[in-house]
Design an enzyme around this catalytic site. Structure first.
Site, PDB file in Angstrom:
ATOM      1  N   ASP A 129       0.909  -1.182  -0.182  1.00  0.00           N
ATOM      2  CA  ASP A 129       0.042   0.016  -0.037  1.00  0.00           C
ATOM      3  C   ASP A 129       0.930   1.107   0.272  1.00  0.00           C
ATOM      4  O   ASP A 129       1.932   1.502   0.793  1.00  0.00           O
ATOM      5  CB  ASP A 129      -0.808  -0.026   1.224  1.00  0.00           C
ATOM      6  CG  ASP A 129      -2.254   0.757   1.057  1.00  0.00           C
ATOM      7  OD1 ASP A 129      -2.157   1.604   0.317  1.00  0.00           O
ATOM      8  OD2 ASP A 129      -2.891   0.690   1.961  1.00  0.00           O
TER       9      ASP A 129
ATOM     10  N   ASP B  97      -9.817   4.579  -1.879  1.00  0.00           N
ATOM     11  CA  ASP B  97     -10.712   3.592  -0.926  1.00  0.00           C
ATOM     12  C   ASP B  97     -12.079   3.800  -1.289  1.00  0.00           C
ATOM     13  O   ASP B  97     -12.402   5.069  -1.321  1.00  0.00           O
ATOM     14  CB  ASP B  97     -10.368   3.947   0.369  1.00  0.00           C
ATOM     15  CG  ASP B  97      -8.998   3.606   1.001  1.00  0.00           C
ATOM     16  OD1 ASP B  97      -8.253   2.947   0.105  1.00  0.00           O
ATOM     17  OD2 ASP B  97      -8.513   4.133   2.015  1.00  0.00           O
TER      18      ASP B  97
END
Length: 352
Positions: A56, A121
């Protein structure tokens, strides 16, 4: 205290084991990232017996904050880890997440990544689902076996009434993820799941479309003021298509099968959500769609065939012509140097 015993325990149930890190000094949760010790981490993950790594972006933004945006800026940290994982004597699925900032669908496969996030997200708000739909109008052709567009985890809730998406929007959410051939990552508590959400997640015919071995993601093949049609070819010669109402009102969606999907003659149509045959159709297709709803169908020839000289977006998917458009990224990177213009945080360095 013993990571190898942990993965052995997980494997004993037939599951795979995954973990999470970042190319930056810290993960998004403030734990130690892999910046400066990519090779060491890859070797450790393999020794521990892990099968999956989510990697990430997180604090790597600070590493390259003064570097001009480019495909290479975003690709480099993932190529470092991708090369390190490739040298291990273990298959580890490499999940790359840089939130779609650098259009990763155009280059991510060349870093060694198996899947890559296409957006930021996602949460259970309709505007976030619409963002995914918008992005996937452009990135669908870069999907294929071993190289998947990842629109983020599923945002349904164990109690569907606590999801901020309406029931119709929840159907659209799952429908689109399956049409996109997306990884289906469940994020709700399965011990408390209600019948509605269980139905969304366990429709075998929908999952079969998502995981079809051809791996061709759906493209938007028709759009008008009230609806949009997404279609993908399947390995057995069938076509899966979804009809999506992008308005806040109930609408009647009608279109010509030959003009919209290239399907001439008679085709047997099956409603995938209802798991029921609609019948053999020819010419016009018509369906009543509630607000923000998507119905998914599977079409099989019943004497019909595809139009001659098929040249629409579905043909590009099958032939994979898009391969020629992927920009080349250098195959090897010196692991002891950062990106051009990098200001390395004090106390951190790349692996020697």
């Amino acid at each position: 205290p013993d990571m190898k015993k942990l993965t052995d325990y997980i494997h004993s149930f037939g599951f795979k084991a995954g973990l999470y890190s970042s190319p930056g000094p810290e993960t998004c949760g403030g734990c130690e990232g892999s910046y400066g010790h990519e090779r060491e981490d890859a070797e450790t993950y393999a020794d521990w017996g892990f099968d999956y790594l989510k990697y990430d972006w997180c604090s790597y933004a600070n590493v390259v904050r003064k570097v001009k945006d480019s495909a290479e800026k975003f690709a480099l940290p993932y190529r470092l880890m991708g090369q390190a994982l490739a040298k291990q004597d273990r298959d580890i699925v490499f999940s790359m997440s840089e939130y779609g900032m650098g259009q990763p669908w155009r280059w991510a496969a060349r870093t060694g990544a198996n899947l890559w996030r296409t957006t930021g997200d996602v949460n259970d708000k309709w505007d976030r689902i619409e963002t995914v739909i918008r992005v996937h109008r452009d990135c669908w052709e870069f999907c294929g076996p071993g190289a998947w567009n990842d629109p983020d985890m599923l945002v349904v809730k164990a109690d569907h009434t606590k999801c901020r998406l309406t029931p119709n929007e929840q159907y659209t959410h799952i429908s689109m993820w399956c049409l996109y051939a997306a990884p289906l990552l469940i994020g709700c508590d399965l011990t408390k799941i209600d019948d509605f959400t269980l139905g969304l997640l366990s429709n075998a015919e929908m999952i079969e479309i998502d995981q079809d071995e051809l791996g061709a993601a759906a493209a938007s093949v028709h759009s008008n003021a009230v609806c949009e049609v997404w279609a993908r070819p399947l390995a057995d010669g069938d076509i899966a298509f979804g009809v999506y109402n992008h308005t806040t009102n109930g609408v009647t969606a009608a279109f010509d099968l030959a003009k919209t999907l290239g399907m001439e003659g008679k085709w047997r149509i099956r409603d995938v959500w209802r798991q029921a045959d609609v019948g053999v159709l020819e010419g016009q297709f018509r369906v009543e769609l509630p607000a923000h709803m998507t119905y998914v169908y599977r079409a099989r020839p019943a004497g019909g065939r595809f139009c001659e000289a098929l040249t629409d977006v579905r043909n590009l998917t099958w032939v994979r012509k898009i391969e020629a458009l992927r920009p080349l990224i250098p195959p090897e990177t010196a692991a002891n140097s950062g990106p051009p213009g990098t200001v390395q945080p004090k106390g951190f360095k790349f692996s020697p």
